[in-house]
Design a protein around this motif. Structure first.
Motif, short mmCIF file in Angstrom:
data_model
loop_
_atom_site.label_atom_id
_atom_site.label_comp_id
_atom_site.label_asym_id
_atom_site.label_seq_id
_atom_site.Cartn_x
_atom_site.Cartn_y
_atom_site.Cartn_z
N TRP A 158 -19.74 3.50 28.76
CA TRP A 158 -19.40 3.12 30.18
C TRP A 158 -17.57 3.20 30.42
N LEU A 159 -17.15 2.45 29.43
CA LEU A 159 -15.61 2.59 29.43
C LEU A 159 -15.15 3.80 28.98
N PHE A 160 -15.66 4.32 27.93
CA PHE A 160 -15.36 5.79 27.67
C PHE A 160 -15.55 6.72 28.63
N LEU A 161 -16.61 6.90 29.37
CA LEU A 161 -16.82 7.85 30.50
C LEU A 161 -15.95 7.66 31.59
N VAL A 162 -15.70 6.33 32.06
CA VAL A 162 -14.67 5.87 33.14
C VAL A 162 -13.35 6.35 33.10
N SER A 163 -12.97 6.07 31.67
CA SER A 163 -11.55 6.62 31.31
C SER A 163 -11.46 8.06 31.26
N VAL A 164 -12.34 8.72 31.00
CA VAL A 164 -12.27 10.34 30.81
C VAL A 164 -12.31 10.91 32.44
N LEU A 165 -13.27 10.26 33.00
CA LEU A 165 -13.30 10.74 34.68
C LEU A 165 -11.98 10.25 35.35
#
Length: 523
Positions: free
Chosen positions: A20-27
């Motif tokens: 989730w941290l990875f996806l939120v930062s990319v978004l």
């Protein structure tokens, strides 16, 4: 015996735990990039290319020196930037925006604080494109307005260059215009004087001159008589004032005389004190009280003596009336002062009239000499006036040539066409770059999160930190599928409790090294 977990498995496990941290930062990074692309897509860029060349005429005349370390384009860019700072009424920016004829004018007044003016200052730029070409660029939200503004700025700059080159000629022409106007006014006055004198001014006729001389002599005699009468009036005023000081304004008709009550009290107080001294010592309180009363009465009596009150002379009351002599002398003094003021006024009028006639008599020299003087003044002024007019015409021609020559060094290149700030290729490039940047930032955040996690999740970490080998791995309590001893009775619960307790004991901080360590199940 435990086996090693491959690096790929650990990376996949870390990504799964921090997905989730990875996806939120990319978004977030991609969203910011998309927002920037959307914002920039609503703006247009208009560019005006201008070619500059050397003023050969000015170089030939020695009026312009070449600068080897600064290109012509850079010099003009610096000049343009200096001109854009002129935002006063009638200045460079004000004139350029007026010439743009915008549907919604841009106000330069600081009191109005027009946001469009702030945007213009922020998005307007100029830069050299080559040694002889520079560009004026504006990023604006309206393509038509951006083209008009850039076109007006380019044209106005060309005009300003011409005006700057011809500034010396313009100032010289303005100075000559002022001088010509002054000489023209003086020449017209001299011409009027000559015409007036030639038409026959009655003041210059011999009979008028004799009449002025006679009138001047009569006026001077009158002034002498008025001066004598004025001195007599002054002496009379002085005598009346001196007499008036000797006479009292009122006279006493009836006067009542008697001894002063204050003095009588003072004497009675002294008699009473003498009587008390016969019975008491001088320091007795009664004697001292009598002395205090006497001192107070004595001070009051002394004050009346100093003021010369009638009471000190034994006069208690007086009946007075106005002094007829005082009234008569006062009336005579008033009349004498009025007469003196009237004579002073007459003397002032006579002095003015005498000064006027004296000036007229002094201004009556020979008719021919005055006529020659008037004619000479008019001729000199006329000659100087014609010379100034010729010089002004030459300066005007030189200024026009200089302005045209300087204006010819500025040549607009091409058409001014506002294009969208963000093209398709640039949008795609920024979008791909945003995605790549989001992946990089997400990966960095994932690495930092894993590095900050102090949990013991793998046998290798236990062996590295505790220094003992791992003999066996127990699965998580949630993954255990223990057989039910006695069903769900106490025995089954005891086995589950012992298993959980063993895991808690093995995972507790500060426990003794053990050959067994709880970790994630490895099927």
């Amino acid at each position: 015996m435990s086996h090693r977990n491959p690096v790929a498995l650990r990376i996949a496990d870390s990504f799964f735990r921090h997905r989730w941290l990875f996806l939120v930062s990319v978004l977030i990074v991609v969203g910011v990039t998309v927002a920037a692309i959307t914002t920039k897509s609503n703006t247009y860029t208009a560019t005006a290319l201008t070619q500059v060349s050397v003023d050969r005429v000015a170089v030939a005349l020695g009026e312009k020196k070449s600068n080897s370390w600064t290109s012509l384009a850079q010099e003009n860019v610096n000049h343009f930037q200096d001109l854009t700072n002129d935002d006063l009424p009638g200045g460079f920016l004000d004139n350029a925006l007026k010439e743009a004829h915008l549907a919604t004018p841009i106000s330069l007044e600081p009191a109005k604080a027009d946001p469009r003016y702030a945007a213009l200052r922020k998005n307007l730029s100029s830069s050299p494109q080559s040694d002889s070409t520079f560009a004026i660029t504006l990023v604006w939200d309206n393509p038509t307005e951006s083209e008009k503004i850039v076109q007006a700025l380019q044209n106005r700059y060309a005009e300003e260059v011409g005006l700057d080159k011809a500034a010396q000629s313009i100032k010289a022409g303005q100075f000559l215009d002022v001088q010509i106007a002054q000489y023209k006014a003086q020449m017209e006055r001299a011409e009027e004087a000559v015409i007036k004198y030639r038409s026959g001014d009655p003041a210059h006729l011999p009979d008028i001159q004799n009449s002025d001389i006679s009138q001047l002599a009569s006026l001077m005699a009158q002034r002498d008589n008025v001066k004598i009468a004025q001195q007599d009036s002054a002496l009379r005023v002085g005598a009346l004032e001196a007499r008036l000081k000797q006479i009292k304004p009122t006279s006493v008709i009836e006067r009542t005389s008697a001894e002063s009550p204050l003095l009588q009290k003072l004497n009675d107080a002294k008699v009473e004190r003498d009587r008390q001294l016969a019975d008491y010592y001088p320091n007795h309180p009664k004697v001292q009280q009598a002395n205090a009363v006497i001192a107070s009465l004595q001070s009051q009596w002394d004050a009346k003596l100093r003021n010369h009150t009638p009471e000190t002379r034994g006069i208690i009351g007086e009946k007075t009336q106005d002094n007829p002599e005082y009234i008569n002398i006062n009336q005579q003094l008033t009349d004498a002062r009025i007469t003196g003021e009237t004579q002073s006024s007459q003397l002032g009028n006579l002095n003015k009239t005498i000064a006027m006639y004296s000036a007229r008599v002094q201004r009556t020299p020979g008719i021919q000499r005055i006529l020659n003087a008037y004619t000479r003044d008019y001729s000199l002024l006329h000659d100087q006036y014609e010379k100034l007019r010729m010089k002004r015409e030459n300066v005007r021609i030189d200024g026009d040539l200089t302005r045209i020559s300087a204006r010819s060094t500025i040549t607009p290149l091409g058409y001014i066409n506002a294009q969208p700030t963000m093209g398709k290729v640039k949008k795609l490039t920024m979008l791909v770059g945003g995605i790549v940047l989001g992946l990089i930032i997400g990966g960095l955040l994932l690495v930092l999160s894993e590095w900050a996690d102090r949990s013991l999740r793998y046998p290798e970490d236990v062996e590295r930190l505790l220094g003992v080998p791992v003999l066996a791995l127990l699965p998580d309590s949630s993954d255990l599928n223990l057989p039910s001893v006695g069903g769900a009775g106490p025995a089954g619960r005891r086995i589950a409790g012992e298993t959980g307790g063993a895991k808690g004991a093995l995972g507790a901080s500060g426990a003794a090294p053990s050959p067994a360590m709880t970790s994630r199940a490895d099927s």
